[in-house]
Scaffold this motif. Sequence first.
Motif, short mmCIF file in Angstrom:
data_model
loop_
_atom_site.label_atom_id
_atom_site.label_comp_id
_atom_site.label_asym_id
_atom_site.label_seq_id
_atom_site.Cartn_x
_atom_site.Cartn_y
_atom_site.Cartn_z
N UNK A 100 0.90 -1.32 -0.39
CA UNK A 100 0.04 0.31 0.32
C UNK A 100 0.79 1.44 0.19
N UNK A 101 1.81 1.21 0.55
CA UNK A 101 2.96 2.09 0.41
C UNK A 101 4.21 2.00 -0.44
N UNK A 102 4.18 2.21 -2.14
CA UNK A 102 5.03 2.16 -2.66
C UNK A 102 6.06 2.88 -2.95
N UNK A 103 7.32 2.16 -3.54
CA UNK A 103 7.85 3.23 -3.82
C UNK A 103 7.51 3.92 -5.38
N UNK A 104 7.92 4.66 -5.70
CA UNK A 104 7.22 5.68 -6.40
C UNK A 104 8.02 4.95 -7.95
N UNK A 105 9.09 4.57 -7.90
CA UNK A 105 9.39 3.30 -8.87
C UNK A 105 8.37 2.67 -8.86
N UNK A 106 8.08 1.63 -8.19
CA UNK A 106 7.52 0.53 -7.90
C UNK A 106 5.79 0.77 -8.22
N UNK A 107 5.43 2.23 -8.33
CA UNK A 107 4.04 2.66 -8.10
C UNK A 107 4.19 2.72 -9.88
N UNK A 108 5.26 3.84 -11.00
CA UNK A 108 5.07 3.60 -12.04
C UNK A 108 5.75 2.08 -12.74
N UNK A 109 6.04 1.03 -12.25
CA UNK A 109 6.10 -0.15 -12.82
C UNK A 109 4.41 -1.22 -13.14
N UNK A 110 3.90 -0.71 -11.59
CA UNK A 110 2.96 -1.54 -11.06
C UNK A 110 1.26 -0.74 -12.33
N UNK A 111 1.22 0.25 -12.13
CA UNK A 111 0.90 1.98 -13.21
C UNK A 111 1.07 0.82 -15.10
N UNK A 112 2.13 0.49 -15.04
CA UNK A 112 2.53 -0.22 -16.20
C UNK A 112 2.12 -1.42 -17.05
N UNK A 113 1.97 -2.16 -16.22
CA UNK A 113 1.79 -3.44 -15.96
C UNK A 113 -0.11 -3.55 -15.96
N UNK A 114 -0.56 -2.32 -15.09
CA UNK A 114 -2.56 -2.15 -15.77
C UNK A 114 -2.10 -2.03 -17.23
N UNK A 115 -1.71 -1.19 -17.39
CA UNK A 115 -2.05 -0.75 -18.79
C UNK A 115 -1.41 -1.44 -19.31
N UNK A 116 -0.38 -2.40 -19.59
CA UNK A 116 -0.61 -3.61 -20.24
C UNK A 116 -1.23 -4.87 -20.82
N UNK A 117 -1.55 -5.59 -19.46
CA UNK A 117 -2.48 -6.24 -19.13
C UNK A 117 -3.71 -5.67 -19.95
N UNK A 118 -4.49 -4.89 -19.91
CA UNK A 118 -5.70 -4.32 -20.21
C UNK A 118 -5.40 -4.42 -21.58
#
Lengths: 163, 163, 163, 163
Positions: D16-34
């Motif tokens: 729930x409290x990711x590093x900035x880098x991890x949050x960016x990776x997560x957003x990109x992962x979500x986009x690519x999955x969709x």
Amino acid sequence: MTTTNKPVIIAVIGSRQPSKEDAEIAEEVGRLLARHEAILICGGLTGVMEAACRGARSVGGLTIGVLPGNDASTANPHVQIPIVTNIGYARNVIVVRSAKAIIAIGGGYGTLTEIAYALDTKVPVIGINTWSLARQGKPDTSIIMAKTARTAVQKALKLAEGK
Amino acid sequence: MTTTNKPVIIAVIGSRQPSKEDAEIAEEVGRLLARHEAILICGGLTGVMEAACRGARSVGGLTIGVLPGNDASTANPHVQIPIVTNIGYARNVIVVRSAKAIIAIGGGYGTLTEIAYALDTKVPVIGINTWSLARQGKPDTSIIMAKTARTAVQKALKLAEGK
Amino acid sequence: MTTTNKPVIIAVIGSRQPSKEDAEIAEEVGRLLARHEAILICGGLTGVMEAACRGARSVGGLTIGVLPGNDASTANPHVQIPIVTNIGYARNVIVVRSAKAIIAIGGGYGTLTEIAYALDTKVPVIGINTWSLARQGKPDTSIIMAKTARTAVQKALKLAEGK
Amino acid sequence: MTTTNKPVIIAVIGSRQPSKEDAEIAEEVGRLLARHEAILICGGLTGVMEAACRGARSVGGLTIGVLPGNDASTANPHVQIPIVTNIGYARNVIVVRSAKAIIAIGGGYGTLTEIAYALDTKVPVIGINTWSLARQGKPDTSIIMAKTARTAVQKALKLAEGK
């Protein structure tokens, strides 16, 4: 009057298929917990769980098995109080949260879920021959390692007092 | 040797805000269960649950409280063994499935979920001042009605034997 | 931007072995919910659940099945999104709590647990050919009775709006 | 007809409290999955979960949040389908078991429980900046490590196919 002298509850977790050494340690842990009048809680099945319950019962201790399935008869024969959850491996949370400290002996991925739940919710974890963890390359030293049943039980009871 | 003479576990369920009469019945049920050496399991909170635990403890019985929340301290003071589930009202299933018979005293919708789980999985239900059911207009007589604590406990213990 | 126009989720609950009439009503309920762009959530298995999913899918609706077991393949073939809980009948809580309103069609004791959970947590319940309740001899009128699929869906959608 | 072309469901887990880098990776992962028409399932809260949902929704993907609490309003605003479990952290099992593969990004002990549940039940785990495990001193290589969102998604989709 009824609130004083509540029994201390300690969880013993570990694999259903332990090594011979881990099973012996588990039995000794169960025996020592019972001698210190702690109640033993576990997942109620075979392997480390059964060995620990056998040890506790051999000296008259009280044993609780939090079962994943739908039937009290799936408990090992040394469980005095079967808690029938029927919630599968989600019951691991209950084993952990109902204890003041956890002793993990050997163990597979199921045991790892219990260790993680305990660390996540600040229940002390004592480990023997078990997992070690690293996060992003840095060792996580939250599991308190012990080498013998005696040391593990001493540490668990001491940490349980503080809770 | 350890498998013989397993204790019988009976659940007492009911409202957190019972009538005075229902609370008195619950306390008497707890006392009678303990006198017959049955272990009392319940949801661990106030009202009917607390009254039943108080009764059982007053004569030295063993009491288990299966708590919905995340903290043993939410148990009523007469619970000897708090089982901390943190699964909310889904813990109702565990109260029911861990018992050989259920005594329902008064009760609201939460009690009704427990009655229904019990009937669905063939755990006998004894009811005092509680719900009655009809399905598509036809009465469902699965709840065994009792008028006094004494009758309820007698019926519960007898039905538990058969399980 | 992404927060607007969240879909409404409605649960359909009922027996795995419905009467022919109840199965037809369930299918019609599923179809009507989908036509109103509601998402259908259910327990994911056979009987009323399967009939409702079939109805919804026949007009392109989205169907969610909250499964008691450990395997997505246990879902009926008309479930688009299987949620695999492995927590057994405790999953009934999830079906109920994830919906804005419940439509109960026929049903056994499992259905009764869901009705009770819903009433306990103020999720509106519409009933067709289902349980009726009395507490200490007084009828409980919390279940909103309906006679047809159309009326049930209209009432459910209207009550869901208010939530 | 309704059984063909079932959507693939992939879980994204993390702190729930990711590093900035991890949050960016997560957003990109979500986009690519969709973009690959996978449905995203997660724990529904903030941090990695919210970033992944935001990414998926930004390109029209479907997002499911399996919430620990009792209220759909606790979901992050990018969750389209909130599943309200009210079973606390036991809901981690559901996130894992409902997916064909797991992508773990960073993460604390809660994430570790999910990794362990997945490994225990043979759901493939792809890890970015996350835990590494050793058992009795020997490294456990079950977590498939990835360095970028793109690689993680490719591996997850490929492994999901084989399930």
